[in-house]
Scaffold this motif. Structure first.
Motif, short mmCIF file in Angstrom:
data_model
loop_
_atom_site.label_atom_id
_atom_site.label_comp_id
_atom_site.label_asym_id
_atom_site.label_seq_id
_atom_site.Cartn_x
_atom_site.Cartn_y
_atom_site.Cartn_z
N GLY A 55 45.48 30.75 -24.49
CA GLY A 55 44.76 30.44 -23.26
C GLY A 55 44.07 29.09 -23.35
N ILE A 56 43.46 28.80 -24.50
CA ILE A 56 42.81 27.51 -24.72
C ILE A 56 43.84 26.39 -24.65
CG2 ILE A 56 41.70 26.10 -26.52
CD1 ILE A 56 40.09 28.70 -27.24
N ARG A 57 44.95 26.56 -25.32
CA ARG A 57 46.00 25.51 -25.31
C ARG A 57 46.53 25.28 -23.89
NH1 ARG A 57 46.50 21.91 -27.46
NH2 ARG A 57 48.70 21.81 -27.92
N LEU A 58 46.69 26.36 -23.11
CA LEU A 58 47.15 26.23 -21.72
C LEU A 58 46.14 25.42 -20.90
CD1 LEU A 58 48.43 29.87 -21.12
CD2 LEU A 58 49.85 27.82 -21.35
N LEU A 59 44.86 25.69 -21.09
CA LEU A 59 43.84 24.95 -20.36
C LEU A 59 43.79 23.49 -20.77
CD1 LEU A 59 40.96 27.59 -20.32
CD2 LEU A 59 42.42 26.88 -18.39
N GLN A 60 43.96 23.22 -22.05
CA GLN A 60 44.00 21.83 -22.52
C GLN A 60 45.16 21.10 -21.87
OE1 GLN A 60 44.19 22.94 -26.66
NE2 GLN A 60 42.16 22.09 -27.08
N ALA A 62 46.49 21.74 -19.11
CA ALA A 62 46.19 21.59 -17.68
C ALA A 62 45.14 20.50 -17.43
CB ALA A 62 45.73 22.91 -17.10
N GLY A 63 44.60 19.91 -18.51
CA GLY A 63 43.68 18.79 -18.36
C GLY A 63 42.21 19.11 -18.52
N LEU A 64 41.86 20.34 -18.83
CA LEU A 64 40.45 20.68 -19.03
C LEU A 64 40.00 20.22 -20.41
CD1 LEU A 64 41.15 22.81 -16.71
CD2 LEU A 64 39.23 24.05 -17.66
N GLN A 65 38.73 19.84 -20.50
CA GLN A 65 38.11 19.59 -21.78
C GLN A 65 37.46 20.89 -22.23
OE1 GLN A 65 36.15 15.60 -22.22
NE2 GLN A 65 36.13 15.76 -19.98
N LEU A 66 37.59 21.20 -23.51
CA LEU A 66 37.01 22.44 -24.04
C LEU A 66 36.12 22.12 -25.22
CD1 LEU A 66 40.04 23.49 -22.89
CD2 LEU A 66 38.88 25.58 -23.52
N ALA A 67 35.08 22.93 -25.37
CA ALA A 67 34.16 22.76 -26.49
C ALA A 67 33.70 24.13 -26.95
CB ALA A 67 32.95 21.92 -26.06
N PHE A 68 33.39 24.23 -28.24
CA PHE A 68 32.75 25.40 -28.81
C PHE A 68 31.28 25.05 -28.98
CE2 PHE A 68 36.71 26.95 -31.42
CZ PHE A 68 37.37 27.23 -30.24
N ALA A 159 39.21 37.92 -23.73
CA ALA A 159 38.35 37.49 -22.62
C ALA A 159 38.62 36.04 -22.24
CB ALA A 159 36.88 37.69 -22.98
N VAL A 160 38.76 35.18 -23.22
CA VAL A 160 39.01 33.76 -22.93
C VAL A 160 40.38 33.59 -22.28
CG1 VAL A 160 39.27 31.46 -23.95
CG2 VAL A 160 37.44 32.97 -24.73
N ARG A 161 41.35 34.32 -22.74
CA ARG A 161 42.68 34.27 -22.13
C ARG A 161 42.63 34.72 -20.67
NH1 ARG A 161 48.05 34.46 -23.60
NH2 ARG A 161 49.29 34.78 -21.73
N GLU A 162 41.87 35.79 -20.40
CA GLU A 162 41.73 36.26 -19.02
C GLU A 162 41.13 35.16 -18.14
OE1 GLU A 162 39.24 39.54 -16.44
OE2 GLU A 162 39.45 39.89 -18.59
N LEU A 163 40.08 34.51 -18.62
CA LEU A 163 39.47 33.42 -17.85
C LEU A 163 40.47 32.28 -17.67
CD1 LEU A 163 37.17 32.08 -16.36
CD2 LEU A 163 36.30 31.29 -18.60
N ALA A 164 41.23 31.96 -18.71
CA ALA A 164 42.25 30.90 -18.60
C ALA A 164 43.23 31.22 -17.48
CB ALA A 164 42.98 30.73 -19.93
N GLU A 165 43.65 32.47 -17.40
CA GLU A 165 44.59 32.85 -16.34
C GLU A 165 43.96 32.69 -14.96
OE1 GLU A 165 46.54 36.61 -17.11
OE2 GLU A 165 47.04 36.01 -19.15
N HIS A 166 42.68 33.05 -14.82
CA HIS A 166 42.00 32.86 -13.53
C HIS A 166 41.97 31.38 -13.16
CE1 HIS A 166 40.70 36.93 -12.76
NE2 HIS A 166 40.05 37.02 -13.92
N ILE A 167 41.66 30.53 -14.11
CA ILE A 167 41.60 29.08 -13.84
C ILE A 167 42.98 28.56 -13.49
CG2 ILE A 167 41.18 26.83 -14.90
CD1 ILE A 167 38.89 28.21 -16.50
N LEU A 168 43.99 28.95 -14.23
CA LEU A 168 45.35 28.47 -13.97
C LEU A 168 45.88 28.98 -12.63
CD1 LEU A 168 46.66 28.86 -17.60
CD2 LEU A 168 46.25 26.69 -16.41
N LYS A 169 45.54 30.19 -12.27
CA LYS A 169 45.93 30.72 -10.94
C LYS A 169 45.25 29.90 -9.84
CE LYS A 169 46.86 35.44 -12.44
NZ LYS A 169 46.35 36.82 -12.51
#
Length: 187
Positions: A55-60, A62-68, A159-169
């Motif tokens: 999910g993190i890799r998919l968001l990256q 898609a152009g999102l910046q991610l941080a821990f 949980a993070v994967r679920e959020l990634a799917e919401h963002i990608l949708k």
């Protein structure tokens, strides 16, 4: 009924999810189940869900910046961040609001384009610095009550994967991915 209400809540969040540029993730209780495991030598070990990683890799991609952003330390988080290409891995943080403000300034991202996923009271402290506060299903009640979205999955269990799917949708990217699969671009 609860599932339908949750789906409607996420549907209403779609315009906001499209505007997110920075997704900040707490680690313990979000990317992990919150448990701390120690080996016989006293070294800390953590379990991460590989679906969250994708999910993190998919968001990256898609152009999102991610941080821990984590109050904990121990090495496992930094290793996972390197594996996923997370450039901003802030650990041992005692003052999350200050660290988040500095990160936003460094990246030139506003609070209105920032989302945060957290599970406990120390994550609630960043509420006024983000557009969206999201929680896993097993977050503490105080955080769930104030969250803009509560995921169906528990921390460390997708949980993070679920959020990634919401963002990608919300961005119109999910249908193609779910139909044709994903290939790492190895940026």
């Amino acid at each position: 009924m609860r599932r339908l209400l949750n789906a409607l809540r996420w549907q209403r969040q779609r315009p906001t999810l499209r505007q997110i540029e920075l997704l900040v993730l707490d680690v313990d209780g979000v990317l992990t189940d919150g448990g701390l495991w120690f080996d016989p030598n006293g070294l800390l070990q953590k379990r991460f869900d590989v679906r969250d990683g994708l999910g993190i890799r998919l968001l990256q991609q898609a152009g999102l910046q991610l941080a821990f952003l984590s109050g904990g330390k121990g090495g496992a988080t930094e290793v996972r961040a390197r594996q996923l290409g997370i450039d901003h891995c802030l650990v041992g943080i005692k003052d999350k609001p200050t660290a988040l403000t500095q990160l936003q300034q460094q990246l030139g991202v506003t609070s209105s384009s920032t989302a945060f996923i957290g599970d406990d009271l120390n994550d609630l402290a960043v509420r006024h610095q983000v557009r969206l506060l999201i929680t896993p299903a097993d977050a503490c009640p105080a955080v769930r009550r104030q969250a803009d979205g509560v995921l169906r999955r528990r921390g460390g269990h997708g949980a993070v994967r679920e959020l990634a799917e919401h963002i990608l949708k919300a961005r119109g990217l999910w249908t193609d991915l779910s139909r044709n699969g994903w290939k790492d671009s190895n940026d």
